[in-house]
Design a protein around this motif. Sequence first.
Motif, short mmCIF file in Angstrom:
data_model
loop_
_atom_site.label_atom_id
_atom_site.label_comp_id
_atom_site.label_asym_id
_atom_site.label_seq_id
_atom_site.Cartn_x
_atom_site.Cartn_y
_atom_site.Cartn_z
N PRO A 140 0.81 -1.23 0.00
CA PRO A 140 0.00 0.00 0.00
C PRO A 140 0.84 1.27 0.00
CG PRO A 140 -0.05 -1.07 2.15
CD PRO A 140 0.61 -2.03 1.21
N ARG A 177 -2.33 7.64 1.44
CA ARG A 177 -3.35 8.46 0.80
C ARG A 177 -2.96 9.93 0.93
NH1 ARG A 177 -9.20 8.16 3.34
NH2 ARG A 177 -8.77 5.95 3.02
N ASP A 197 -5.27 4.25 5.19
CA ASP A 197 -4.10 4.33 4.30
C ASP A 197 -3.10 5.40 4.74
OD1 ASP A 197 -5.19 2.35 2.64
OD2 ASP A 197 -6.34 3.82 1.50
#
Length: 596
Positions: free
Chosen positions: A7, A10, A342
Amino acid sequence: MTLTDLPRWRTTDLYAGLDDPALTTALNALSSDVEAIGTLFDALDIRKDGAVVTPDRLDAALDALNGVYSTGARIRAYISAFVSTDSRNATAQGLMSTFTTTTLPLGPLRSRLTAWIGDLDGEALDALTGASDTAREHARLLRRSAEYARHQMTPAEEDLAARLRPSGAGGWAKLHGNVSSVLTGTFRGQTLPVTALRALATDPDETVRHDAFEAEIAAWKTTEVVMAACLNGVKGEEGTLAARRGFTDPVGPSLLSHGIDAQTLAAMQGAVVRSLPDFRRYFAAKARALGKPALDWWDLFAPVGRSDTHWFYDAGTRFVEEQFRAYSVTLGDFAARAFREDWIDAGPRDGKRSGAFCMRWDGDRSRILMNHDPSLDSVSTLAHELGHAYHNVQLAHLPPMRRETPMTLAETASIFCETIIQNAALERSSGDERLYALETQLLGHAQVVVDIHSRFLFERAVYEKRAERDLNPQEFVELMTWAQRETYGDAVGTLHPYMWAVKGHYYGLPFYNYPYTFGLLFGLGLYAQFQAARQQGEAAVQDFQRRYDDLLASTGQATPLELAATFGIDLHAPDFWEGSLDVIRGQIAAYEALTA
């Protein structure tokens, strides 16, 4: 999950992108706000020997600075999210330069505030905090400002130093970061980022570790002239300014910025030096486990023991959340939120900065950069950075100037969270799995105690020699290997001559090293109290958790000495530091027994 699938953090919750008109508007507004503060300070005559310090004037100054710091921190974090993950992003680099130029006047303005407050004696400060809620809430900052004021140059000199920094030490630090982030080496016919080469230090195959080490050293050697110029530039400026500000010792400015006194540092460093023979026993035991008479540098991170647990990223996040929840529901929920929203940029990639860090994002949210590999050590790093983020949550309700935490206390929550994870891995393991967990724990401790002390010795020596002249790359190499030999002793044969180029900390704050040792030993001391509370029952645990969160929320409002005293800890007493190191000595003894 491959490295490319890991990941990424964000960013769209702040701005849609670097070309978002809202970001441009925010930068323009920030510029106007900074200019307005300059006008305000002139109108209020905030300067050394300026207007009388009154509650109204002080409130206006603090409110204005807190407001612009809050806005600026959010913009800086957003741009940093791109710079740190892709050093080749020209748009991000340009915006960061614009941001730096925009906020440049804040340095001289803060120096003016410090000099203005510095005219006050203790009695006047007490009267001020008694007459103003804002002053009382910022009491620690006011007293620190009075301390800093005693080490200020003239206002004109402080203004000039702040304005020159981006093209001086700040520019050299930026160059170091940009060059190191794109540095590559050749490993068995492949061109790999130096971060990937360093990651191979954990490979179970010694030939892989050795070849990666040689490739890394060769890569750093190609940059030695540039890196030496960077380090000379940074340490030359810092040393010159420290002398002009009246410090007689290069360590002096760091004691002030890190919030401790010389007696605390001496007590801790004395205990560290006394522990070095114990760590050398660990290195000797590890060498035996690897079938070698002594370790080479490429063996320091070699795996020992065997783990049947697959420490892939998803498994690591589940383990962290589970163990955090075992400490408290609040901490477990916090971890789940960070993963869900995130907050983490997990995987290594070309152009991304090496290592790991946590930065405040917005409100009580943070962003974490790491370079995950499937190991318990990497999971510990995740827990460590989440600890920083949890600390940010505890501070989130305060204005920026009341959140200013010295480095010594900034590592408290991170070490505590890391210890939760490592102890949990240790408790649920046996045999080779237990050896693997112990190895992970001791490897981290050795870095923070032994290697950090070598960095301290190196940096102190560099300041002393840099006061006379520029140093060439070979001299930096010789000082680095000397410092490593002083701490690792004969337990490690081959050393790392370019660690001075690897570690970005040398190019940032002065002595950005020993606070990590402080954080480890202080964190271990607190964790020992938590374990004692568990023996006493749920009420004792809840009392500890409340006091612990209160400590984290107060790290910008009290000294480390004062906050430690609330847990019955005397930082001047060698016994406290020895007690924390005794915990590690016990781990070393267990490691020796398992490898015998």
